[in-house]
Design a protein around this motif. Structure first.
Motif, PDB file in Angstrom:
ATOM      1  N   LEU A   1       0.816  -1.219   0.000  1.00 18.05           N
ATOM      2  CA  LEU A   1       0.000   0.000   0.000  1.00 18.05           C
ATOM      3  C   LEU A   1       0.849   1.268   0.000  1.00 18.05           C
ATOM      4  CD1 LEU A   1      -2.803   1.236   0.065  1.00 18.05           C
ATOM      5  CD2 LEU A   1      -2.746   1.057   2.538  1.00 18.05           C
ATOM      6  N   ARG A   2       1.861   1.324   0.838  1.00 16.01           N
ATOM      7  CA  ARG A   2       2.711   2.531   0.889  1.00 16.01           C
ATOM      8  C   ARG A   2       3.431   2.772  -0.436  1.00 16.01           C
ATOM      9  NH1 ARG A   2       2.212   5.676   5.196  1.00 16.01           N
ATOM     10  NH2 ARG A   2       1.932   4.577   7.154  1.00 16.01           N
ATOM     11  N   LYS A   3       3.897   1.699  -1.064  1.00 13.58           N
ATOM     12  CA  LYS A   3       4.585   1.827  -2.349  1.00 13.58           C
ATOM     13  C   LYS A   3       3.615   2.336  -3.420  1.00 13.58           C
ATOM     14  CE  LYS A   3       7.300  -0.770  -5.676  1.00 13.58           C
ATOM     15  NZ  LYS A   3       7.818  -2.076  -6.065  1.00 13.58           N
ATOM     16  N   LEU A   4       2.414   1.783  -3.436  1.00 12.18           N
ATOM     17  CA  LEU A   4       1.402   2.220  -4.393  1.00 12.18           C
ATOM     18  C   LEU A   4       1.023   3.680  -4.165  1.00 12.18           C
ATOM     19  CD1 LEU A   4      -0.585   1.589  -6.668  1.00 12.18           C
ATOM     20  CD2 LEU A   4      -2.170   0.739  -4.929  1.00 12.18           C
ATOM     21  N   GLN A   5       0.857   4.067  -2.914  1.00  9.38           N
ATOM     22  CA  GLN A   5       0.520   5.452  -2.581  1.00  9.38           C
ATOM     23  C   GLN A   5       1.618   6.393  -3.062  1.00  9.38           C
ATOM     24  OE1 GLN A   5      -0.881   6.041   1.472  1.00  9.38           O
ATOM     25  NE2 GLN A   5       0.259   7.938   1.595  1.00  9.38           N
ATOM     26  N   ARG A   6       2.882   6.047  -2.827  1.00  3.53           N
ATOM     27  CA  ARG A   6       4.006   6.887  -3.260  1.00  3.53           C
ATOM     28  C   ARG A   6       4.051   6.966  -4.783  1.00  3.53           C
ATOM     29  NH1 ARG A   6       5.746  10.923  -1.228  1.00  3.53           N
ATOM     30  NH2 ARG A   6       5.851  11.725  -3.298  1.00  3.53           N
ATOM     31  N   ILE A  26      -4.351  13.007   0.518  1.00  8.30           N
ATOM     32  CA  ILE A  26      -4.593  11.578   0.662  1.00  8.30           C
ATOM     33  C   ILE A  26      -5.425  11.356   1.912  1.00  8.30           C
ATOM     34  CG2 ILE A  26      -3.531   9.316   0.961  1.00  8.30           C
ATOM     35  CD1 ILE A  26      -0.998  10.608  -0.341  1.00  8.30           C
ATOM     36  N   PHE A  27      -6.536  10.645   1.749  1.00  5.19           N
ATOM     37  CA  PHE A  27      -7.409  10.314   2.874  1.00  5.19           C
ATOM     38  C   PHE A  27      -7.317   8.823   3.169  1.00  5.19           C
ATOM     39  CE2 PHE A  27      -9.482  14.043   0.973  1.00  5.19           C
ATOM     40  CZ  PHE A  27      -9.585  14.851   2.089  1.00  5.19           C
ATOM     41  N   ASP A  28      -7.130   8.485   4.435  1.00  5.10           N
ATOM     42  CA  ASP A  28      -7.132   7.093   4.873  1.00  5.10           C
ATOM     43  C   ASP A  28      -8.572   6.707   5.178  1.00  5.10           C
ATOM     44  OD1 ASP A  28      -6.758   4.617   5.949  1.00  5.10           O
ATOM     45  OD2 ASP A  28      -5.635   5.286   7.693  1.00  5.10           O
ATOM     46  N   THR A  29      -9.145   5.844   4.349  1.00  6.52           N
ATOM     47  CA  THR A  29     -10.547   5.459   4.510  1.00  6.52           C
ATOM     48  C   THR A  29     -10.698   4.065   5.110  1.00  6.52           C
ATOM     49  OG1 THR A  29     -10.593   4.630   2.251  1.00  6.52           O
ATOM     50  CG2 THR A  29     -11.276   6.922   2.589  1.00  6.52           C
ATOM     51  N   THR A  30      -9.615   3.498   5.621  1.00  7.92           N
ATOM     52  CA  THR A  30      -9.663   2.152   6.187  1.00  7.92           C
ATOM     53  C   THR A  30     -10.740   1.989   7.253  1.00  7.92           C
ATOM     54  OG1 THR A  30      -7.307   1.944   5.723  1.00  7.92           O
ATOM     55  CG2 THR A  30      -8.266   0.322   7.203  1.00  7.92           C
ATOM     56  N   VAL A  46      -7.957   7.305  -0.548  1.00  8.14           N
ATOM     57  CA  VAL A  46      -8.535   8.125  -1.606  1.00  8.14           C
ATOM     58  C   VAL A  46      -7.552   9.263  -1.841  1.00  8.14           C
ATOM     59  CG1 VAL A  46     -10.416   9.668  -2.244  1.00  8.14           C
ATOM     60  CG2 VAL A  46     -10.910   7.569  -1.002  1.00  8.14           C
ATOM     61  N   VAL A  47      -7.166   9.438  -3.090  1.00  2.95           N
ATOM     62  CA  VAL A  47      -6.230  10.508  -3.456  1.00  2.95           C
ATOM     63  C   VAL A  47      -6.990  11.516  -4.298  1.00  2.95           C
ATOM     64  CG1 VAL A  47      -4.070  11.079  -4.613  1.00  2.95           C
ATOM     65  CG2 VAL A  47      -4.301   8.884  -3.438  1.00  2.95           C
ATOM     66  N   ILE A  48      -6.929  12.775  -3.886  1.00  2.84           N
ATOM     67  CA  ILE A  48      -7.603  13.856  -4.606  1.00  2.84           C
ATOM     68  C   ILE A  48      -6.550  14.886  -5.004  1.00  2.84           C
ATOM     69  CG2 ILE A  48      -9.312  15.703  -4.465  1.00  2.84           C
ATOM     70  CD1 ILE A  48     -10.810  13.982  -2.432  1.00  2.84           C
TER      71      ILE A  48
END
Length: 64
Positions: A3-8, A24-28, A37-39
């Motif tokens: 997840l962190r790699k994908l987010q970066r 970036i919103f953490d929707t977990t 969610v990335v806006i």
């Protein structure tokens, strides 16, 4: 993909095309459908299409 790699990767792809106001919103805790969610803002419709295409291409190239 982690997840962190994908987010970066997504943020880097957005920055490559000069996206603005990346958030970036953490929707977990809210939903099981997705973890983040990335806006981001763009200055035109053309730039927003380029942002989406660049994110898709970078994730695909990384095996996502």
């Amino acid at each position: 993909m982690e997840l962190r790699k994908l987010q970066r990767l997504v943020v880097d792809a957005l920055e490559d095309i000069k996206a603005q106001d990346i958030v970036i919103f953490d929707t977990t805790p809210l939903t099981s459908l997705f973890d983040r969610v990335v806006i981001a803002s763009a200055t035109s419709n053309r730039q927003s299409r380029s942002l989406a295409n660049n994110v898709r291409d970078k994730v695909k190239a990384a095996g996502g």
